[in-house]
Design a protein around this motif. Structure first.
Motif, PDB file in Angstrom:
ATOM      1  N   TYR A 155      24.586 -13.572 -20.261  1.00  0.00           N
ATOM      2  CA  TYR A 155      24.864 -13.610 -18.826  1.00  0.00           C
ATOM      3  C   TYR A 155      23.577 -13.369 -18.057  1.00  0.00           C
ATOM      4  O   TYR A 155      22.609 -12.819 -18.569  1.00  0.00           O
ATOM      5  N   ARG A 156      23.601 -13.822 -16.811  1.00  0.00           N
ATOM      6  CA  ARG A 156      22.506 -13.531 -15.889  1.00  0.00           C
ATOM      7  C   ARG A 156      23.036 -13.639 -14.466  1.00  0.00           C
ATOM      8  O   ARG A 156      23.988 -14.371 -14.196  1.00  0.00           O
ATOM      9  N   GLU A 157      22.423 -12.898 -13.555  1.00  0.00           N
ATOM     10  CA  GLU A 157      22.783 -13.016 -12.154  1.00  0.00           C
ATOM     11  C   GLU A 157      22.236 -14.345 -11.647  1.00  0.00           C
ATOM     12  O   GLU A 157      21.156 -14.792 -12.076  1.00  0.00           O
ATOM     13  N   VAL A 158      22.992 -15.011 -10.771  1.00  0.00           N
ATOM     14  CA  VAL A 158      22.560 -16.299 -10.241  1.00  0.00           C
ATOM     15  C   VAL A 158      21.178 -16.128  -9.599  1.00  0.00           C
ATOM     16  O   VAL A 158      20.956 -15.206  -8.823  1.00  0.00           O
ATOM     17  N   GLY A 159      20.244 -16.986  -9.967  1.00  0.00           N
ATOM     18  CA  GLY A 159      18.881 -16.924  -9.457  1.00  0.00           C
ATOM     19  C   GLY A 159      17.903 -16.285 -10.433  1.00  0.00           C
ATOM     20  O   GLY A 159      16.701 -16.492 -10.324  1.00  0.00           O
ATOM     21  N   ASP A 160      18.410 -15.482 -11.386  1.00  0.00           N
ATOM     22  CA  ASP A 160      17.539 -14.877 -12.396  1.00  0.00           C
ATOM     23  C   ASP A 160      17.161 -15.907 -13.441  1.00  0.00           C
ATOM     24  O   ASP A 160      17.906 -16.858 -13.700  1.00  0.00           O
ATOM     25  N   LEU A 161      16.027 -15.697 -14.077  1.00  0.00           N
ATOM     26  CA  LEU A 161      15.589 -16.573 -15.165  1.00  0.00           C
ATOM     27  C   LEU A 161      15.950 -15.999 -16.526  1.00  0.00           C
ATOM     28  O   LEU A 161      16.205 -16.738 -17.468  1.00  0.00           O
ATOM     29  N   GLN A 162      15.971 -14.677 -16.631  1.00  0.00           N
ATOM     30  CA  GLN A 162      16.184 -13.989 -17.909  1.00  0.00           C
ATOM     31  C   GLN A 162      17.667 -13.830 -18.217  1.00  0.00           C
ATOM     32  O   GLN A 162      18.430 -13.345 -17.394  1.00  0.00           O
ATOM     33  N   TRP A 163      18.078 -14.220 -19.422  1.00  0.00           N
ATOM     34  CA  TRP A 163      19.458 -14.028 -19.896  1.00  0.00           C
ATOM     35  C   TRP A 163      19.546 -12.708 -20.629  1.00  0.00           C
ATOM     36  O   TRP A 163      18.627 -12.316 -21.345  1.00  0.00           O
ATOM     37  N   SER A 164      20.685 -12.012 -20.496  1.00  0.00           N
ATOM     38  CA  SER A 164      20.949 -10.765 -21.218  1.00  0.00           C
ATOM     39  C   SER A 164      22.156 -10.968 -22.112  1.00  0.00           C
ATOM     40  O   SER A 164      23.066 -11.732 -21.779  1.00  0.00           O
ATOM     41  N   ARG A 165      22.177 -10.268 -23.235  1.00  0.00           N
ATOM     42  CA  ARG A 165      23.341 -10.321 -24.115  1.00  0.00           C
ATOM     43  C   ARG A 165      24.425  -9.386 -23.592  1.00  0.00           C
ATOM     44  O   ARG A 165      24.168  -8.233 -23.264  1.00  0.00           O
ATOM     45  N   ALA A 166      25.644  -9.904 -23.540  1.00  0.00           N
ATOM     46  CA  ALA A 166      26.780  -9.093 -23.131  1.00  0.00           C
ATOM     47  C   ALA A 166      27.116  -8.107 -24.252  1.00  0.00           C
ATOM     48  O   ALA A 166      26.871  -8.376 -25.424  1.00  0.00           O
ATOM     49  N   ARG A 167      27.688  -6.968 -23.878  1.00  0.00           N
ATOM     50  CA  ARG A 167      28.003  -5.913 -24.843  1.00  0.00           C
ATOM     51  C   ARG A 167      29.509  -5.684 -24.888  1.00  0.00           C
ATOM     52  O   ARG A 167      30.227  -5.954 -23.933  1.00  0.00           O
ATOM     53  N   THR A 168      29.969  -5.183 -26.016  1.00  0.00           N
ATOM     54  CA  THR A 168      31.358  -4.790 -26.185  1.00  0.00           C
ATOM     55  C   THR A 168      31.387  -3.434 -26.868  1.00  0.00           C
ATOM     56  O   THR A 168      30.367  -2.963 -27.379  1.00  0.00           O
ATOM     57  N   GLU A 169      32.541  -2.814 -26.863  1.00  0.00           N
ATOM     58  CA  GLU A 169      32.699  -1.529 -27.540  1.00  0.00           C
ATOM     59  C   GLU A 169      33.635  -1.710 -28.719  1.00  0.00           C
ATOM     60  O   GLU A 169      34.733  -2.242 -28.576  1.00  0.00           O
ATOM     61  N   VAL A 170      33.175  -1.289 -29.894  1.00  0.00           N
ATOM     62  CA  VAL A 170      33.901  -1.482 -31.146  1.00  0.00           C
ATOM     63  C   VAL A 170      34.120  -0.123 -31.789  1.00  0.00           C
ATOM     64  O   VAL A 170      33.190   0.688 -31.882  1.00  0.00           O
ATOM     65  N   THR A 171      35.340   0.138 -32.232  1.00  0.00           N
ATOM     66  CA  THR A 171      35.643   1.388 -32.937  1.00  0.00           C
ATOM     67  C   THR A 171      35.252   1.229 -34.399  1.00  0.00           C
ATOM     68  O   THR A 171      35.692   0.297 -35.074  1.00  0.00           O
ATOM     69  N   ASN A 172      34.396   2.123 -34.887  1.00  0.00           N
ATOM     70  CA  ASN A 172      33.944   2.035 -36.282  1.00  0.00           C
ATOM     71  C   ASN A 172      34.939   2.722 -37.220  1.00  0.00           C
ATOM     72  O   ASN A 172      35.965   3.244 -36.790  1.00  0.00           O
ATOM     73  N   ASP A 173      34.625   2.726 -38.508  1.00  0.00           N
ATOM     74  CA  ASP A 173      35.531   3.282 -39.518  1.00  0.00           C
ATOM     75  C   ASP A 173      35.783   4.784 -39.351  1.00  0.00           C
ATOM     76  O   ASP A 173      36.812   5.297 -39.770  1.00  0.00           O
ATOM     77  N   GLU A 174      34.814   5.490 -38.739  1.00  0.00           N
ATOM     78  CA  GLU A 174      34.972   6.934 -38.517  1.00  0.00           C
ATOM     79  C   GLU A 174      35.777   7.231 -37.257  1.00  0.00           C
ATOM     80  O   GLU A 174      36.077   8.387 -36.972  1.00  0.00           O
ATOM     81  N   GLY A 175      36.099   6.216 -36.473  1.00  0.00           N
ATOM     82  CA  GLY A 175      36.891   6.410 -35.262  1.00  0.00           C
ATOM     83  C   GLY A 175      36.091   6.547 -33.991  1.00  0.00           C
ATOM     84  O   GLY A 175      36.652   6.650 -32.909  1.00  0.00           O
ATOM     85  N   SER A 176      34.764   6.561 -34.088  1.00  0.00           N
ATOM     86  CA  SER A 176      33.952   6.650 -32.873  1.00  0.00           C
ATOM     87  C   SER A 176      33.645   5.235 -32.356  1.00  0.00           C
ATOM     88  O   SER A 176      33.747   4.251 -33.083  1.00  0.00           O
ATOM     89  N   VAL A 177      33.268   5.164 -31.090  1.00  0.00           N
ATOM     90  CA  VAL A 177      33.048   3.879 -30.431  1.00  0.00           C
ATOM     91  C   VAL A 177      31.561   3.541 -30.438  1.00  0.00           C
ATOM     92  O   VAL A 177      30.724   4.362 -30.061  1.00  0.00           O
TER      93      VAL A 177
END
Length: 129
Positions: free
Chosen positions: A24-46
């Motif tokens: 994603y990037r804000e309209v007018g920006d040149l640089q793209w950023s990777r979007a992030r998500t939150e994933v629960t791991n095997d120990e139960g933490s995010v």
């Protein structure tokens, strides 16, 4: 996944496909950023991770029809504004032209708006009494 009856998307892509990142990037920006998500791991933490539709955690979210749905962690990370998004797939290199190992979807535009709606004006009577 047009072959969803044969196998899950993740199983079919393990030989060459490396990543499918949401950018994603804000309209007018040149640089793209990777979007992030939150994933629960095997120990139960995010854990906070890049959204990668080819990752192991996306496999758990895949439907019977081969679609993966991941939630984009926007709150307190991405401010309001007009944005563009795209998905890039990255494959192992085969030794040919570079554009054979990468594909970018067409860019989609949208708005991130955190402002809650408010009532505008007073309520009008439906009929006169």
């Amino acid at each position: 996944n047009p072959n969803h009856g044969q196998s899950k998307f993740h199983n079919m892509t393990s030989d060459r496909l490396r990543n499918m990142f949401l950018y994603y990037r804000e309209v007018g920006d040149l640089q793209w950023s990777r979007a992030r998500t939150e994933v629960t791991n095997d120990e139960g933490s995010v854990d906070s991770k890049d959204i990668d539709f080819a990752a192991e955690y996306a496999y758990r979210e895949e439907s019977d029809y081969g679609y993966s749905t991941l939630k984009w962690a926007l709150a307190n990370k991405v401010p309001e504004g007009k944005y563009e998004i795209r998905v890039d797939s990255e494959c192992d290199q085969l030794g040919g032209p570079a554009d054979m190992d990468l594909y970018s979807t067409p860019i989609l535009s949208g708005v991130i708006d955190w402002t809650r709606p408010e009532q505008y004006g007073g309520a009008l009577p439906l009929r006169e009494s």
